[in-house]
Design a protein around this motif. Sequence first.
Motif, mmCIF file in Angstrom:
data_model
loop_
_atom_site.group_PDB
_atom_site.id
_atom_site.type_symbol
_atom_site.label_atom_id
_atom_site.label_comp_id
_atom_site.label_asym_id
_atom_site.label_seq_id
_atom_site.Cartn_x
_atom_site.Cartn_y
_atom_site.Cartn_z
ATOM 1 N N ARG A 34 16.233 37.423 -8.070
ATOM 2 C CA ARG A 34 15.607 36.340 -8.843
ATOM 3 C C ARG A 34 14.091 36.459 -8.792
ATOM 4 N NH1 ARG A 34 16.696 30.878 -9.768
ATOM 5 N NH2 ARG A 34 18.658 31.481 -10.701
ATOM 6 N N GLU A 35 13.549 36.741 -7.620
ATOM 7 C CA GLU A 35 12.106 36.788 -7.427
ATOM 8 C C GLU A 35 11.470 37.906 -8.248
ATOM 9 O OE1 GLU A 35 9.270 36.749 -3.557
ATOM 10 O OE2 GLU A 35 10.770 38.322 -3.714
ATOM 11 N N ARG A 38 10.752 36.826 -11.766
ATOM 12 C CA ARG A 38 10.392 35.429 -11.876
ATOM 13 C C ARG A 38 9.282 35.018 -12.854
ATOM 14 N NH1 ARG A 38 7.911 31.291 -8.756
ATOM 15 N NH2 ARG A 38 6.830 32.899 -7.596
ATOM 16 N N GLN A 41 10.277 34.707 -16.526
ATOM 17 C CA GLN A 41 11.573 34.020 -16.620
ATOM 18 C C GLN A 41 11.421 32.527 -16.353
ATOM 19 O OE1 GLN A 41 13.509 35.810 -17.895
ATOM 20 N NE2 GLN A 41 13.562 37.877 -17.092
ATOM 21 N N ARG A 42 10.466 32.214 -15.485
ATOM 22 C CA ARG A 42 10.259 30.810 -15.118
ATOM 23 C C ARG A 42 9.864 29.993 -16.348
ATOM 24 N NH1 ARG A 42 6.997 27.095 -12.572
ATOM 25 N NH2 ARG A 42 7.941 26.287 -10.669
ATOM 26 N N ALA A 45 12.896 29.559 -18.428
ATOM 27 C CA ALA A 45 13.832 28.615 -17.806
ATOM 28 C C ALA A 45 13.406 27.178 -18.062
ATOM 29 C CB ALA A 45 13.921 28.883 -16.304
ATOM 30 N N TYR A 52 18.332 29.426 -20.393
ATOM 31 C CA TYR A 52 18.469 28.825 -19.064
ATOM 32 C C TYR A 52 19.947 28.633 -18.698
ATOM 33 C CZ TYR A 52 18.239 25.336 -15.335
ATOM 34 O OH TYR A 52 18.407 24.659 -14.149
ATOM 35 N N GLU A 58 18.589 35.806 -14.007
ATOM 36 C CA GLU A 58 17.187 35.748 -13.585
ATOM 37 C C GLU A 58 16.445 34.573 -14.216
ATOM 38 O OE1 GLU A 58 18.708 38.518 -14.583
ATOM 39 O OE2 GLU A 58 18.848 39.406 -12.573
ATOM 40 N N GLN A 59 16.977 34.049 -15.311
ATOM 41 C CA GLN A 59 16.261 32.945 -15.956
ATOM 42 C C GLN A 59 17.044 31.639 -15.945
ATOM 43 O OE1 GLN A 59 15.470 35.269 -19.357
ATOM 44 N NE2 GLN A 59 17.245 34.617 -20.511
ATOM 45 N N LEU A 201 13.177 28.229 -10.078
ATOM 46 C CA LEU A 201 12.593 28.575 -11.370
ATOM 47 C C LEU A 201 11.907 27.394 -12.024
ATOM 48 C CD1 LEU A 201 15.547 30.584 -12.949
ATOM 49 C CD2 LEU A 201 13.329 31.528 -12.294
ATOM 50 N N THR A 202 12.410 26.203 -11.801
ATOM 51 C CA THR A 202 11.998 25.079 -12.654
ATOM 52 C C THR A 202 11.377 23.899 -11.909
ATOM 53 O OG1 THR A 202 14.228 24.161 -12.510
ATOM 54 C CG2 THR A 202 13.765 25.609 -14.385
#
Length: 231
Positions: A34-35, A38, A41-42, A45, A52, A58-59, A201-202
């Motif tokens: 995930r990192e 990121r 993707q963040r 997301a 999302y 990843e997102q 992410l969010t």
Amino acid sequence: MDCGRRWPRSGRCDVREVDLLDRYPRVRRNIAAREAARPSQREIARRFGREYFDGEREQGYGGYRYDGRWVAIAERMRDFYRLEAGHVILDVGCAKGFLLHDFRQVIPGIRVAGLDLSPYATENAMHDVRPFLAVGSADALPYPDDTFDLVISINTVHNLELLDCVRAIGEMERVGRRFKYLQVDSYRDDEEREKFERWQLTALTHFDPEGWRKLFRQAGYAGDYSWTITG
Ligand SMILES: C[S@@+](CC[C@H](N)C(=O)[O-])C[C@H]1O[C@@H](n2cnc3c(N)ncnc32)[C@H](O)[C@@H]1O
């Protein structure tokens, strides 16, 4: 546990930490994967759109599909709060309405409402609950005071900026006439915080448990709560 006599507005009860998500399946999070993806993707997301819910892992969820995992949670809340036909439940940040769908299965005659910021999620919600869902933000709930027997919010209010997050928690209190259940992400030490920040992410607002408790008091929140710790 007997909660039948807890009526906050007629003889206040204590705010209480209780994990009603303890029957939710725990999956180990692949933090490194995930990192790596990121930064961009963040941003994707946080739109809470198709990517999302049903895009790459990843997102976001990497496929937010109904698999019945909320049945055990609905049963747990039914028993804990002694919910029955005619009671009204609100889920703030209901996404595709899975939990509300399962409440309708396990408590015939229960009435439900759901609110989510995401038009994508509500448009792709389960058919039986779609008529009861609204698009909106947790910090301005479009319901009168004291409307619901139980107001739930899971994995949602930490997605708001600090002041909006306080407002959202206060809104749960305002529209709930009996019980409230709030779950947020948290961490108990630097190591857990680091894992959380690499994974999430969010989230825009996050604290350790004491920080959250302080925020609950600030918001006037008198419901139940629990945390999820990134592990
Ligand atoms: C991590 S998901 C949790 C969904 C569901 N409660 C669950 O536990 O499976 C976060 C949800 O909060 C919603 N959300 C984000 N910001 C929001 C806001 N300001 N008001 C209402 N919902 C919001 C997102 O669209 C998403 O459905």
